[in-house]
Design a protein around this motif. Structure first.
Motif, PDB file in Angstrom:
ATOM      1  N   LYS A  10      56.516  -7.496 -25.856  1.00 12.80           N
ATOM      2  CA  LYS A  10      55.296  -7.479 -24.813  1.00 12.80           C
ATOM      3  C   LYS A  10      55.736  -8.928 -23.926  1.00 12.80           C
ATOM      4  O   LYS A  10      56.134  -9.794 -24.328  1.00 12.80           O
ATOM      5  CB  LYS A  10      54.078  -7.690 -25.324  1.00 12.80           C
ATOM      6  CG  LYS A  10      53.454  -6.236 -25.985  1.00 12.80           C
ATOM      7  CD  LYS A  10      52.254  -6.373 -26.401  1.00 12.80           C
ATOM      8  CE  LYS A  10      51.816  -5.409 -27.361  1.00 12.80           C
ATOM      9  NZ  LYS A  10      51.680  -4.143 -26.686  1.00 12.80           N
ATOM     10  N   TYR A  15      50.242  -9.895 -17.971  1.00 12.70           N
ATOM     11  CA  TYR A  15      48.944  -9.885 -18.235  1.00 12.70           C
ATOM     12  C   TYR A  15      48.354 -10.798 -16.973  1.00 12.70           C
ATOM     13  O   TYR A  15      47.092 -11.131 -17.018  1.00 12.70           O
ATOM     14  CB  TYR A  15      48.501 -10.739 -19.538  1.00 12.70           C
ATOM     15  CG  TYR A  15      48.654  -9.616 -20.707  1.00 12.70           C
ATOM     16  CD1 TYR A  15      47.932  -8.914 -21.232  1.00 12.70           C
ATOM     17  CD2 TYR A  15      50.188  -9.310 -21.125  1.00 12.70           C
ATOM     18  CE1 TYR A  15      48.190  -8.038 -22.427  1.00 12.70           C
ATOM     19  CE2 TYR A  15      50.524  -8.595 -22.287  1.00 12.70           C
ATOM     20  CZ  TYR A  15      49.462  -7.863 -22.982  1.00 12.70           C
ATOM     21  OH  TYR A  15      49.965  -7.100 -23.942  1.00 12.70           O
ATOM     22  N   THR A  57      49.300  -6.736 -31.097  1.00 14.16           N
ATOM     23  CA  THR A  57      49.481  -7.419 -29.842  1.00 14.16           C
ATOM     24  C   THR A  57      49.980  -9.016 -29.835  1.00 14.16           C
ATOM     25  O   THR A  57      51.062  -9.491 -29.167  1.00 14.16           O
ATOM     26  CB  THR A  57      48.310  -7.219 -28.810  1.00 14.16           C
ATOM     27  OG1 THR A  57      47.923  -6.026 -28.806  1.00 14.16           O
ATOM     28  CG2 THR A  57      48.419  -7.934 -27.632  1.00 14.16           C
ATOM     29  N   ASP A 202      43.572  -5.926 -26.371  1.00 12.39           N
ATOM     30  CA  ASP A 202      45.038  -5.762 -25.571  1.00 12.39           C
ATOM     31  C   ASP A 202      44.795  -4.555 -24.377  1.00 12.39           C
ATOM     32  O   ASP A 202      44.763  -3.588 -24.611  1.00 12.39           O
ATOM     33  CB  ASP A 202      46.251  -5.678 -26.164  1.00 12.39           C
ATOM     34  CG  ASP A 202      47.510  -5.351 -25.499  1.00 12.39           C
ATOM     35  OD1 ASP A 202      47.382  -5.607 -24.297  1.00 12.39           O
ATOM     36  OD2 ASP A 202      48.672  -5.066 -25.915  1.00 12.39           O
ATOM     37  N   LEU A 204      46.677  -3.823 -22.078  1.00 11.79           N
ATOM     38  CA  LEU A 204      47.348  -3.354 -21.652  1.00 11.79           C
ATOM     39  C   LEU A 204      48.141  -2.057 -22.692  1.00 11.79           C
ATOM     40  O   LEU A 204      49.097  -1.482 -22.805  1.00 11.79           O
ATOM     41  CB  LEU A 204      48.906  -4.076 -21.162  1.00 11.79           C
ATOM     42  CG  LEU A 204      48.730  -4.904 -20.005  1.00 11.79           C
ATOM     43  CD1 LEU A 204      49.818  -5.596 -19.878  1.00 11.79           C
ATOM     44  CD2 LEU A 204      47.996  -3.883 -18.969  1.00 11.79           C
ATOM     45  N   LEU A 397      40.278 -10.873 -24.373  1.00 12.36           N
ATOM     46  CA  LEU A 397      41.328 -10.013 -24.016  1.00 12.36           C
ATOM     47  C   LEU A 397      42.548 -11.185 -24.744  1.00 12.36           C
ATOM     48  O   LEU A 397      42.252 -12.288 -24.819  1.00 12.36           O
ATOM     49  CB  LEU A 397      41.858  -9.942 -22.649  1.00 12.36           C
ATOM     50  CG  LEU A 397      40.472  -9.013 -21.682  1.00 12.36           C
ATOM     51  CD1 LEU A 397      41.247  -9.108 -20.396  1.00 12.36           C
ATOM     52  CD2 LEU A 397      40.589  -7.669 -22.461  1.00 12.36           C
TER      53      LEU A 397
END
Ligand code: UDP
Length: 412
Positions: A10, A15, A57, A202, A204, A397
């Motif tokens: 990731k 983000y 994540t 997360d 995403l 988040l």
């Protein structure tokens, strides 16, 4: 024996548009100087429940900012999980604590896993009570040990807590979701800080990325829902603390006023949760064949996208927990801008601000009343949902969680 979990990649940069440049820059400057640090996360399972959800994540993002980060899952068999489930429940207040023989089983598996653990870590982060005993067998395998407790220890069964404390007392630091979960015995350790950091989701991940209303409706239709009728939904493991029985009671009260309503109870079965099936069967029996109660689990192929679809489609999301460490499902639901009606327990009030980002309830009656109010007033639902989404953006988040952890590592 210890299983390495493959988490993929990731990029923190992805983000930025969601959480803002300031937080991303803060994270980069905290990561400066931590490059190459060997960090291991040790947990009990890679599937089901909040800890696994977070680590999928957090671990790749820690790697992305330059740490050498791995996640290993401990070995356990059914006899071990039976004990740790009882321990988990006792630590959350159940009177039924593990017996001395069960603690022997716990110690046995913790010793086995300790022997298997690789050497040479800068930090080992041990998640929850299941692997908490590993450290005492092999303290030399890491420079620093951190215990992260994801559960609510505010009203524990004392005998279970007292048996656990010697296992976690010597950790260099401890991390809790809420200040009131910290046992006094852990606060009073000079030079061994306790940090407070609630978990995060997360935005995403497949579970939380934006699904179009059409796609969400399509997925829900596949499971037999009528997407033209109102939907109440709870996503949770089948566990008495999540009170799916109370949700069915609330749904029945709503239905008496609004016959078109449907209920979806979506719950996965964790590998470390032997009680899950028994309670699942009880929930199915309690639904008593009502064709508008849809009880689904991961064996029905309910994965992340399906959870996303149900959460996105629901007119009211319910999380009627009786006890809750944090309640990731609440942030997940709010992030989809859906109105939440949730139990006033544990970490839920951090997320649901009563009357602003949802409603807090304590009984099936209250749950039914608030749900009905939202179902009858879609504008109210929209307002609560939008406020909830911004509350999650600001607080829950994963980049914020990553920042908290880098701060903790920096203190070493
Ligand atoms: N979950 C899931 N599928 C399900 C039920 C739950 O993926 O059928 C996920 C849920 O979306 C959330 C996590 O499991 O991310 C549960 O975390 P939470 O903190 O709500 O509760 P816990 O299970 O840790 O007590």
């Amino acid at each position: 024996m210890l299983q390495h979990v493959a988490v993929g990649h990731k990029n923190l940069a992805d983000y930025t548009h969601i959480v803002g440049r300031q937080l991303v820059e803060e994270i980069r400057s905290l990561a400066d100087g931590l490059e190459g640090k060997r960090v291991l996360h040790l947990s009990a399972t890679a599937f089901g429940g909040g800890v696994a959800e977070i680590l999928y994540t957090l671990v790749p993002l820690m790697s992305d900012v330059g740490l050498h980060c791995e996640w290993h899952v401990m070995l356990g068999r059914e006899e071990f999980y039976n004990v740790t489930k009882r321990l988990h429940n006792a630590l959350q207040g159940s009177p039924d604590a593990p017996t001395p023989e069960e603690w022997e089983i716990y110690d046995h598996y913790n010793r086995l896993n300790a022997e298997q653990l690789a050497d040479g870590w800068d930090v080992v982060v041990v998640h929850d009570p299941q692997p908490a005993g590993v450290r005492n067998y092999v303290p030399e395998k890491a420079k620093r040990w951190i215990w992260q407790c994801h559960i609510d220890l505010s009203e524990p069964n004392r005998s279970a807590l007292e048996r656990l404390l010697p296992l976690v007392r010597d950790y260099d630091a401890a991390v809790f979701h809420l200040d009131r979960y910290v046992p006094e015995e852990l606060r009073a350790r000079p030079g061994r800080p306790v940090h407070i950091s609630p978990p995060a989701i997360d935005p995403l991940s497949p579970k939380n990325m934006r699904l179009s209303p059409e796609d969400a409706a399509f997925v829900c239709e596949q499971f037999g829902l009528d997407v033209d009728r109102p939907l109440m939904c709870q996503v949770s493991r089948f566990d008495p603390w999540k009170d799916p029985i109370g949700v069915i009671d609330a749904y029945r009260q709503v239905r008496a006023e609004m016959p078109a309503v449907q209920l979806a109870l979506v719950g996965s079965m964790a590998t470390d949760d032997p009680e899950g099936w028994e309670f699942y069967n009880r929930t199915v029996a309690y639904a008593d064949g009502d064709p508008d109660i849809h009880i689904l689990n991961n064996l029905n192929n309910v994965g992340a996208i399906e959870v996303n679809a149900f959460q996105s489609q629901a007119d009211v999301l319910v999380q009627k927990s009786i006890r809750e460490g944090f309640g990731l499902t609440v942030s997940e639901g709010l992030w989809k801008a859906r109105p939440m009606v949730a139990g006033n327990v544990g970490g839920i009030p951090l997320q649901v601000i009563d009357g602003r980002t949802g409603f807090l309830v304590s009984t099936p009656e209250e749950c039914a009343e608030r749900s009905l109010r939202i179902l009858r007033d879609p504008e109210l639902g929209r307002r609560l949902g939008l406020a909830g989404k911004e509350h999650v953006r600001a607080n829950f988040l994963t980049p914020r969680l990553l920042r908290d952890w880098l701060r903790i590592f920096k203190q070493a």
